[in-house]
Enzyme design. Structure first.
Site, PDB file in Angstrom:
ATOM      1  N   ASP A 158       0.830  -1.206   0.000  1.00 16.65           N
ATOM      2  CA  ASP A 158       0.000   0.000   0.000  1.00 16.65           C
ATOM      3  C   ASP A 158       0.868   1.263   0.000  1.00 16.65           C
ATOM      4  O   ASP A 158       1.553   1.566   0.983  1.00 16.65           O
ATOM      5  CB  ASP A 158      -0.908  -0.019   1.232  1.00 16.65           C
ATOM      6  N   HIS A 160      -3.454  -1.534  -1.804  1.00 11.96           N
ATOM      7  CA  HIS A 160      -4.606  -0.793  -1.285  1.00 11.96           C
ATOM      8  C   HIS A 160      -5.889  -1.275  -1.969  1.00 11.96           C
ATOM      9  O   HIS A 160      -5.903  -1.586  -3.150  1.00 11.96           O
ATOM     10  CB  HIS A 160      -4.389   0.700  -1.553  1.00 11.96           C
TER      11      HIS A 160
END
Length: 410
Positions: A170, A201
């Protein structure tokens, strides 16, 4: 499933809307669902409906209302730009006050049993963390939050349970941020931190380019387990599964069997790829290829059962005489009249008090040996011995290993 309700702002500046989803039972613990930067869009409403199936009264408040009411964006490049604009203009402190107002509104509703948790994604995950710090919630769960590391000085105020899911790749919460979060929170008894290797993400959003189903399933199971532990509802999954099996193998009633399941369930018998996905296909499978295809002497002998927050794992012996063609188990194999005992494992997932899916495993090679269509000579497979050793662990081990004798004196 849901409806829209009005929530009064605590500062007297007006009211804002919230999407409310209620479980089939009509009541349950509450969850305030905190949006991504895209507003209360179709994805958020689907999540609300999903958790309503799990037995929760879910309220998703419109947290961008102070900028523009009813923001509902898609994931196009143009909507991404608009979403970041709303994110940059978001007053976080006022947002937490609005979340507190939503918690109060949810608790006041007759459908809510009183206990309330928070669940958030992306921006909502950071807000879930701050909600745990500043508001009265029993549990808070956040997925791939960004900016939590900037508010770790508030962690001492967390009173309920906190569960945070992080994506290893992420860019919005890089490794340095995760290390700070772990250093501050990992030793707290009421905090659970999970990292999902190799994912990015939005790994839990089905239409995301980064969607990763195995990680999403694991994270969901952990999330529901936290909600169940902190505030219920608690279902007798063992009794529900037993009743389902009774309808399958004893009364052999397809309609009763399907009534124990969610609206769109699925069954996957792993070795033979038989079963069905969705109500219509599964009903067809049960009606014409399963319930009445099992021999009259079919017996399930339970050996162990593990009951979790959302699923059951059953270990058992499946015993029968192969006196008819059994479509789901031995498709295309004519009856042999042989008696069979095979170890079988069933992993049964629930949503609320209904079965969602079954993953059923057994040793197909052992089965084929026992019905006489596979010659075990020279192959590392066994027949009925696999079932016998489950009941008597003192029976010989390693008989299929040619090199076993060589290690006796090493």
């Amino acid at each position: 499933m849901g409806t829209s309700i009005d929530i009064k702002a605590a500062d007297g500046s007006g009211s804002f809307s919230g999407y409310l989803a209620i479980p089939a039972s009509g009541s349950g613990p509450g969850i305030v669902l905190l949006q991504e930067i895209f507003g209360v869009n179709g994805t958020i409403r689907e999540i609300a409906d999903y958790y309503a199936e799990e037995g929760y009264v879910v309220l998703a408040p419109d947290l961008f209302w102070r900028q523009e009411a009813g923001v509902e964006l898609d994931y196009t490049a143009e909507d991404w730009q608009r979403a970041f604009g709303f994110y940059q203009g978001f007053d976080q402190d006022r947002g937490i006050e609005d979340i507190a107002a939503a918690i109060a509104a949810l608790r006041s509703r007759p459908e809510c049993s009183g206990q309330v948790g928070a669940l958030g994604f992306c921006l909502g995950a950071r807000l879930a963390y701050l909600t745990a710090c500043r508001c009265d919630v029993d549990v808070a769960v956040g997925y791939y939050g960004m900016g939590i590391e900037n508010h770790l000085d508030e962690a001492a105020s967390i009173r309920g349970r906190l569960v945070l899911h992080f994506a290893e790749q992420d860019e919005y919460c890089p490794a340095a941020a995760r290390q700070d979060i772990e250093a501050a929170l990992d030793q707290r008894d009421n905090v659970e931190l999970y990292r999902y290797p190799g994912v990015d993400h939005a790994f839990a959003r089905p239409r995301s380019e980064h969607y990763h189903k195995p990680s999403a399933l694991m994270a969901h199971q952990r999330s529901v387990a936290a909600f169940r532990q902190a505030m219920g509802p608690h279902y007798d999954l063992s009794a529900l599964w037993d009743k389902h099996c009774e309808y399958e193998f004893s009364t052999r009633n397809v309609d009763d069997t399907m009534a124990t399941m969610v609206a769109e369930p699925y069954v996957n018998h792993i070795p033979t790829l038989t079963g069905g996905v969705g109500y219509r296909e599964l009903y067809r499978f049960y009606k014409h290829h399963f319930v009445d295809s099992n021999p009259d002497d079919t017996t399930l002998i339970p050996l162990s059962r593990t009951v979790g927050a959302t699923q059951i794992v059953d270990e058992l012996l499946f015993c029968f005489t192969h006196d008819r063609e059994i479509d789901w188990l031995l498709p295309g194999i004519a009856p042999t009249g042989n008696y069979v005992e095979i170890p079988l494992v069933a992993i049964v997932k629930f949503r609320g008090d209904k079965l969602y899916h079954e993953h059923i495993y057994w040793d197909q090679a052992s089965l084929l040996v026992q019905v006489g269509v596979l010659d075990p000579a020279g192959l590392p497979v066994a027949g009925r011995e696999t079932a016998a050793k489950l009941l008597d662990e003192t029976l010989p081990s390693n008989a299929l290993m040619p090199t076993w004798a060589d290690s006796a004196n090493r």
